[in-house]
Design an enzyme around this catalytic site. Structure first.
Site, PDB file in Angstrom:
ATOM      1  N   ARG A  46       0.845  -1.196   0.000  1.00  9.59           N
ATOM      2  CA  ARG A  46       0.000   0.000   0.000  1.00  9.59           C
ATOM      3  C   ARG A  46       0.880   1.244   0.000  1.00  9.59           C
ATOM      4  O   ARG A  46       0.593   2.235  -0.652  1.00  9.59           O
ATOM      5  CB  ARG A  46      -0.956   0.023   1.214  1.00  9.59           C
ATOM      6  CG  ARG A  46      -1.772   1.312   1.257  1.00  9.59           C
ATOM      7  CD  ARG A  46      -2.931   1.357   2.239  1.00  9.59           C
ATOM      8  NE  ARG A  46      -2.891   0.428   3.335  1.00  9.59           N
ATOM      9  CZ  ARG A  46      -2.125   0.534   4.429  1.00  9.59           C
ATOM     10  NH1 ARG A  46      -1.319   1.574   4.563  1.00  9.59           N
ATOM     11  NH2 ARG A  46      -2.160  -0.387   5.368  1.00  9.59           N
ATOM     12  N   TYR A  98     -17.520  17.785 -14.535  1.00  5.46           N
ATOM     13  CA  TYR A  98     -17.752  16.338 -14.677  1.00  5.46           C
ATOM     14  C   TYR A  98     -18.693  15.878 -13.550  1.00  5.46           C
ATOM     15  O   TYR A  98     -18.449  16.166 -12.377  1.00  5.46           O
ATOM     16  CB  TYR A  98     -16.412  15.600 -14.607  1.00  5.46           C
ATOM     17  CG  TYR A  98     -16.561  14.094 -14.558  1.00  5.46           C
ATOM     18  CD1 TYR A  98     -16.975  13.390 -15.686  1.00  5.46           C
ATOM     19  CD2 TYR A  98     -16.311  13.380 -13.401  1.00  5.46           C
ATOM     20  CE1 TYR A  98     -17.126  12.011 -15.648  1.00  5.46           C
ATOM     21  CE2 TYR A  98     -16.453  11.999 -13.357  1.00  5.46           C
ATOM     22  CZ  TYR A  98     -16.863  11.325 -14.487  1.00  5.46           C
ATOM     23  OH  TYR A  98     -17.015   9.965 -14.439  1.00  5.46           O
ATOM     24  N   ASP A 170      -8.340  19.625 -13.683  1.00  9.11           N
ATOM     25  CA  ASP A 170      -8.651  18.287 -14.193  1.00  9.11           C
ATOM     26  C   ASP A 170      -8.296  18.305 -15.679  1.00  9.11           C
ATOM     27  O   ASP A 170      -8.991  18.925 -16.483  1.00  9.11           O
ATOM     28  CB  ASP A 170     -10.135  17.972 -13.972  1.00  9.11           C
ATOM     29  CG  ASP A 170     -10.505  16.563 -14.404  1.00  9.11           C
ATOM     30  OD1 ASP A 170      -9.813  16.000 -15.275  1.00  9.11           O
ATOM     31  OD2 ASP A 170     -11.505  16.026 -13.872  1.00  9.11           O
ATOM     32  N   LYS A 195      -8.996   7.294 -19.212  1.00  8.06           N
ATOM     33  CA  LYS A 195      -9.303   7.854 -20.524  1.00  8.06           C
ATOM     34  C   LYS A 195      -8.065   7.846 -21.432  1.00  8.06           C
ATOM     35  O   LYS A 195      -7.610   6.790 -21.785  1.00  8.06           O
ATOM     36  CB  LYS A 195      -9.896   9.254 -20.355  1.00  8.06           C
ATOM     37  CG  LYS A 195     -10.900   9.372 -19.184  1.00  8.06           C
ATOM     38  CD  LYS A 195     -12.188   8.594 -19.381  1.00  8.06           C
ATOM     39  CE  LYS A 195     -13.034   8.458 -18.124  1.00  8.06           C
ATOM     40  NZ  LYS A 195     -13.409   9.687 -17.442  1.00  8.06           N
TER      41      LYS A 195
HETATM   42  C1  LIG Z   1     -13.880  10.044 -16.125  1.00 11.44           C
HETATM   43  C2  LIG Z   1     -13.555  11.353 -15.550  1.00 11.44           C
HETATM   44  C3  LIG Z   1     -13.277  11.493 -14.187  1.00 11.44           C
HETATM   45  C4  LIG Z   1     -13.384  10.347 -13.202  1.00 11.44           C
HETATM   46  O1  LIG Z   1     -12.428   9.367 -13.424  1.00 11.44           O
HETATM   47  P1  LIG Z   1     -12.654   7.806 -13.078  1.00 11.44           P
HETATM   48  O2  LIG Z   1     -11.379   7.200 -13.516  1.00 11.44           O
HETATM   49  O3  LIG Z   1     -13.857   7.356 -13.854  1.00 11.44           O
HETATM   50  O4  LIG Z   1     -12.879   7.734 -11.602  1.00 11.44           O
HETATM   51  C5  LIG Z   1     -12.925  12.754 -13.720  1.00 11.44           C
HETATM   52  N1  LIG Z   1     -12.874  13.822 -14.546  1.00 11.44           N
HETATM   53  C6  LIG Z   1     -13.145  13.718 -15.861  1.00 11.44           C
HETATM   54  C7  LIG Z   1     -13.068  14.929 -16.715  1.00 11.44           C
HETATM   55  C8  LIG Z   1     -13.503  12.485 -16.416  1.00 11.44           C
HETATM   56  O5  LIG Z   1     -13.795  12.409 -17.710  1.00 11.44           O
END
Ligand SMILES: *Cc1c(COP(=O)(O)O)cnc(C)c1O
Length: 379
Positions: A46, A98, A170, A195
């Protein structure tokens, strides 16, 4: 080192015990010590894992930061960032956020006495008047989902520069190949590596990159203390995905521009949202802070009903009807019933998110097949 070289090499050395060129998946929970407290820097998985270490170094290099901190998902990474706040603190974010981030803030962290404001961050006057002595964090997301608005990161940083406020971005939609918020003045960058970084729709993963030791230490402490870590196999998959990030993004952006231009001329399409168009309201800002315009395209239909959108969503064969984005394969989605269903219709319509809005995540398939697929679906 330039980006493409960093993507493949930064933080990655041949495995010291075998020379393996690919970082091994250290699938272990514990590490043997020579004597009590005498170890090789690894005690318990961890706290430390060599596969994760390599990915963290690689991510830090891609975002021009000093430290990367990885988590089991993008939202687990956001959860760690929000734990930097204390009861009474306030956070200001965009009104086009988001959905999962909005849910984590308003449904979980609001209970701990943290106050959230959602405003148009491009409106500097409003931003300045929303800031008070309790404001501790600004949460930027750009480009936004699914309307593809662009927030001027430099301008936001400048508006808060005289105060003790963390600016976090983000960067999921742009990826570090197109945009590096730390270079524009931000303190912290977050990615849903699910993504573009992973890029192959086969892993859920999140990461934070910062540019100073003090903030990194606080986040490593949270990573270990709260334990929302990614497994070594997932770290391996993200590392492998990153090796082709620059090539994938180049093709995906090229395809996105071609699709956006095609749709704009189509008689059944009312409007195309793509920051690469000179007519996009934030095109200039996009051009100055991004090296490309991304691979997300949204469009609206002249017959603006859910039924007309549904017809198209059901007919595409190459574009798969699915949530998520950023993979090699193209996806088609309906924000009003899928990703943004939890937002009241009245609020959706205010930002242009109609029942006939369709969102595309453009992949790296042959552009002729993508165009033909949309052409026959639009018929
Ligand atoms: C998908 C997404 C998230 C969340 O990420 P996860 O890996 O699904 O927890 C946060 N911000 C944006 C812009 C996203 O597209």
């Amino acid at each position: 080192m330039k980006f493409g070289t960093k993507a493949i090499h930064a933080g990655v050395d041949p495995d010291p015990s075998t020379g393996a060129i690919m970082t091994p998946i250290y699938q272990t929970s514990s590490y043997v010590q020579d004597a009590p407290g005498k170890h090789k820097g690894y005690e318990y998985a961890r706290s430390q894992n060599p596969t994760r270490d390599v990915l963290q170094k690689n991510l830090a290099a891609l975002e021009n930061g000093t430290h990367g901190i990885c988590f089991g998902s993008g939202l687990a990474a956001l959860d760690a960032v929000l734990r930097l706040l204390s009861p009474g603190d306030e956070l200001i974010s965009t009104n086009d956020l988001y959905g999962g981030s909005y849910r984590l803030m308003t449904k979980l962290f609001a209970h701990y006495g943290i106050k959230f404001h959602y405003i148009d961050l491009n409106d500097t006057k409003n931003l300045k008047s929303t800031i008070n002595e309790h404001t501790k964090m600004i949460w930027v997301e750009t480009p936004t989902n699914p309307m593809l608005n662009i927030i001027d990161i430099k301008k936001v940083c400048k508006a808060v520069s005289t105060k003790d406020i963390l600016v976090c971005v983000d960067n999921t939609f742009a990826s570090p190949y197109l945009q590096n918020p730390l270079d524009l003045g931000a303190d912290l960058v977050l990615h849903s590596a699910t993504k573009y970084l992973g890029g192959h729709s086969d892993v859920v993963h999140g990461a934070i990159v910062v540019k100073n030791q003090e903030l990194a230490d606080r986040l490593y402490f949270i990573q270990n203390a709260a334990g929302a870590i990614p497994g070594p196999q997932d770290c391996f998959l993200v590392l492998r995905g990153i090796k082709t990030l620059h090539v994938r993004m180049q093709r995906a952006c090229e395809n996105a521009m071609a699709i956006a231009s095609y749709l704009q001329k189509h008689p059944k399409v009312a409007h195309v949202y793509y920051p690469g168009f000179t007519t996009h309201p934030h095109h200039k800002v996009a051009k100055s802070q991004m090296s490309g315009f991304g691979a997300m395209v949204s469009f609206d239909l002249k017959v603006n009903t859910k039924a007309s959108a549904n017809k198209i969503l059901k007919k595409t064969k190459v574009f798969a009807l699915a949530e998520s984005l950023g993979g090699v394969e193209s996806l088609i989605g309906h924000p009003a019933t899928m990703t943004h269903a939890s937002i009241p219709k009245k609020d959706r319509l205010k930002v242009g998110l109609t029942d006939s809005l369709i969102r595309l995540s453009i992949g790296i398939e042959d552009i002729r097949d993508l165009k033909n697929d949309l052409a026959s679906a639009l018929k």
